[in-house]
Motif scaffolding. Structure first.
Motif, PDB file in Angstrom:
ATOM      1  N   ASP A  88     -13.219  24.223  21.363  1.00  0.00           N
ATOM      2  CA  ASP A  88     -12.123  25.133  21.046  1.00  0.00           C
ATOM      3  C   ASP A  88     -10.943  24.327  20.513  1.00  0.00           C
ATOM      4  OD1 ASP A  88     -10.042  26.946  21.035  1.00  0.00           O
ATOM      5  OD2 ASP A  88     -10.645  27.913  22.908  1.00  0.00           O
ATOM      6  N   ARG A  99     -19.005  29.751  26.736  1.00  0.00           N
ATOM      7  CA  ARG A  99     -17.983  30.713  26.288  1.00  0.00           C
ATOM      8  C   ARG A  99     -18.607  32.090  26.077  1.00  0.00           C
ATOM      9  NH1 ARG A  99     -16.089  28.449  21.628  1.00  0.00           N
ATOM     10  NH2 ARG A  99     -15.075  26.757  22.737  1.00  0.00           N
ATOM     11  N   ARG A 119     -13.249  32.869  27.425  1.00  0.00           N
ATOM     12  CA  ARG A 119     -12.044  32.184  26.928  1.00  0.00           C
ATOM     13  C   ARG A 119     -10.787  32.768  27.564  1.00  0.00           C
ATOM     14  NH1 ARG A 119     -11.373  32.963  20.581  1.00  0.00           N
ATOM     15  NH2 ARG A 119     -11.060  35.093  21.296  1.00  0.00           N
ATOM     16  N   HIS A 148      -9.416  25.195  28.084  1.00  0.00           N
ATOM     17  CA  HIS A 148     -10.138  25.672  26.906  1.00  0.00           C
ATOM     18  C   HIS A 148     -10.972  24.579  26.243  1.00  0.00           C
ATOM     19  CE1 HIS A 148      -7.485  29.226  27.262  1.00  0.00           C
ATOM     20  NE2 HIS A 148      -8.560  29.821  26.806  1.00  0.00           N
TER      21      HIS A 148
END
Lengths: 461, 461
Positions: free
Chosen positions: A191, B148, B161, B194
């Motif tokens: 990410d 995710r 997320r 993240h």
């Protein structure tokens, strides 16, 4: 970095940018400070790029000569982020202020980093859409992403963390990358978007943002209401959230702040006890229902009545007053300066954390109003001091430190939305433990020569 | 890695874990495959740790001997994530399945990585709270964070997320870090949470998660409705989202998938044309309003009527049918196997992207039903093939490739929620360009010896 290197970089940048590379004192001074009470430091020059290619070329020149690059939006940061503590080139994004695309069907917009939040909302006016993140200042979106900013709408619409969908970033070697697409979600690898959101310019410069938009609600209703104690105000918010009332704004102002509000906004004239400033968004029926439910909650916690702002102009006045809380706070003491700090704790700990904070404010003998985005567990302290009394400044800084440590002791973080910059680096090891070393590992890997906003967030040399 | 190293590591792990280190064939076989049609590969041994300290000790031993570490939840991944393509130790988190804390006031829970989503929701039953992320399988939360994951509720409640607030992670050298606190937001440095969500075990092993909970709505109403074309179905969803109807679930099933649904669920008996499966959450009044608004939207796009599931058991049947879409799709062809792929595009591009996808399905002459989380622009393709016909498998794989490239051509991503694993690595450079090199830089920095799930997400050697 040597003076020689800097001179070589400036010469090359002058060739690239012409008049848009400035070494004049007044321009450098503007780029040597932010809005907080931090020590200023001047850049060696200020660059005004107009495109991603130019930013890339600037960074390549600086990388070649190992000269620091400090991104600058509009200078409203509060922890020294934009101050070139190691000199170098301030990269001012004010000329990259175009709204590139608005996708009404996808509820997103693509903008350059110098676009401000009010500029984007002006542009959106005809569409029925809105961009929701609203820090006190009319900051640039690039700066807001870099500091992971939030504001009064976060409880419902999220911070920049939730509202940035993708970024274009110039890396420390000048490479241009895109961190994602306009698809609403992806599981395709690390990410990178969230790596750059909140990285404070230390890993690269944001040159384009895709941000999330929301439909404007049919009905908006705002109100203020007073409580006998901060505890009652906070507990009513906890209950409202648990009940799933989708409130758009829930702001806490303590009794000291309310005194300042009345001085600064004479027409406000509200009782000087803890208040919530509220806003409800939805359809007519939904807002009516939310209001009824919240009134019931308020009654359980001894609310002293609601003042409703039904007209748009009343609502505008109310939120303008809230956004000017900083000046209202300062009006509590003539000629004062302020140390500002912001902490965030789990909402269940907020009332106790604020109670403990008030104790140590009293022990310090200072005036320090409290304003909070209470739905997020986030509160701000404005510690007033006499700028002619160095001892008071020391005291104010010590109080800020103590409050940050109180927040940590309640399982929180030393900054909910202002960021680290230089001001909060000293708490990072304490807050993050071994994870802070991982941040240094990342910084070292992405920016081995430490040219990107050196001295902010994490040190690697 | 040599066999000698592996033997030394296994000996040390045996000392540490005793019976909870298995080298038996049947255990290794279970840990050598996932739910997709990927080539199996066996781990050299499987470890069953019971604590973070044990995970840390396991990783330290593997790091010392440079033996691969492959985290394993419950084996429901779809792109080969858990398959030990380089051998080494599979770390099975099934014994780390405790729900550690539930914070009702803060709407969060702290769990070990082996907790499954239904296990957490069972535990939450008495609280009025719910955990919303729901991939088709009853996956573990550790695995869902690592890939995710998302599911049918994402349009309203977000993916992993948005629903992971903080993690505890064991790094490749055995160091244990926490990536955040339970505070709802923070600007205190790089967003490590993240970084690990979606990192597929390639940067560390998740040993604890703090996840977000939501209040259960007072009223839940589900429905199915048919449209003449996929276009009409998608456009009605776009309009509903623009109007701000806060729908909880909006699932698209194309006419081919609906045929499979009717075969697999004989009591369903719905017309074989494109359908939306919908769910509305809220107060009584709010759900009523949402339904009225959506009915109006549907009419604009020629909806052929709604079948309402008002009772909880009808609703349960409906969503069980949706979650079993994989088996329903497979029932379209006796004895078939399937290649599964998932893409995500901006919602404005979804109808065109699906239309193009259907063209190339027809060109390939294969059966491939489509199911989509249409509010996110995410769709899944189940490409059926005869396992005894290698040419058909090749064709199916080529079709999957083509569809992924179609998604990229529409500004999307090659995976909305299944992840990269080994299966989608081949598209990464195409999707991310120069950003894929940055992912490798991060991997190299965090895991220089490439022991953490090597061969997944990004290659560094």
């Amino acid at each position: 970095m040597t003076q020689h290197n800097t001179a070589l970089a400036i010469a090359a940048l002058k060739d690239l940018l012409g008049d848009r590379l400035s070494t004049g004192d007044s321009i450098r001074e503007i780029h040597g400070r932010d809005e907080a009470y931090s020590e200023p430091a001047l850049p060696d020059a200020v660059a005004f790029p107009e495109s991603t290619d130019e930013v890339s070329a600037i960074v390549k020149i600086c990388a070649q000569h190992k000269v620091p690059v400090v991104p600058f939006g509009i200078g409203t940061s509060l922890e020294g982020h934009v101050i070139p503590t190691h000199g170098g080139i301030s990269v001012d994004t004010s000329r990259m202020n175009k709204i590139l695309e608005i996708h009404e069907s996808d509820l997103d917009a693509v903008v350059q980093p110098g676009v401000s939040r009010t500029q984007l909302n002006e542009e959106l006016r005809a569409t029925g859409l809105m961009f929701t993140v609203d820090p006190g200042a009319d900051a640039t979106l690039g700066g807001m992403a870099a500091t992971r900013a939030s504001g009064t709408n976060t409880v419902r619409y999220g911070t920049m963390r939730e509202n940035v969908l993708a970024l274009e970033v110039v890396l420390p070697d000048g490479t241009v990358i895109e961190t994602g697409s306009r698809a609403r979600k992806s599981s395709a690898g690390y990410d990178l978007t969230h790596l750059f959101v909140g990285s404070e310019g230390t890993l690269g410069i944001i040159t384009r943002l895709t941000v999330r938009l929301f439909g404007k609600p049919d009905t908006i209703l705002a109100a203020t209401c007073g409580f006998e104690t901060v505890d009652d105000a906070v507990n009513s918010v906890i209950m409202a959230i648990q009940m799933g009332i989708p409130m758009a704004r829930i702001e806490l102002l303590d009794e000291i702040q309310m005194k300042g509000m009345n001085i600064f906004n004479p027409d406000l004239n509200l009782p000087e006890k803890p208040h919530l400033f509220l806003e409800f968004h939805g359809s007519d029926a939904s807002v009516k229902e939310q209001v009824e439910l919240f009134e019931g909650v308020g009654e359980e916690f001894g609310v002293s009545g609601f003042a409703w702002a039904t007209k748009a102009e009343d609502r505008g006045r109310l939120w303008a007053a809230r956004h000017n809380a900083y000046y209202a706070g300062k009006s509590l003491r003539k000629g004062c300066e302020s140390v500002v700090t912001d902490c965030c704790v789990p909402i269940s700990a907020l009332a106790d954390c604020i109670a403990r904070t008030k104790e140590i404010i009293n022990e310090a003998g200072l005036i320090a109003p409290i304003v909070g985005h209470v739905g997020d567990g986030n509160f701000h302290l404005l510690i007033l001091f006499d700028p002619n009394d160095p001892e008071e400044l020391t005291k104010a800084k010590r109080l800020a430190s103590d409050v940050n440590r109180v927040a940590l002791s309640f399982g929180g973080t030393v900054t909910g939305e202002h960021g680290v910059g230089t001001g909060k680096k000293k708490y990072m090891a304490e807050e993050h433990g071994a994870a802070y070393a991982l941040m240094a590992t990342l910084k070292r890997a992405v920016d081995p020569d430490n040219i990107m906003n050196p001295g902010k967030t994490v040190d690697i040399n």
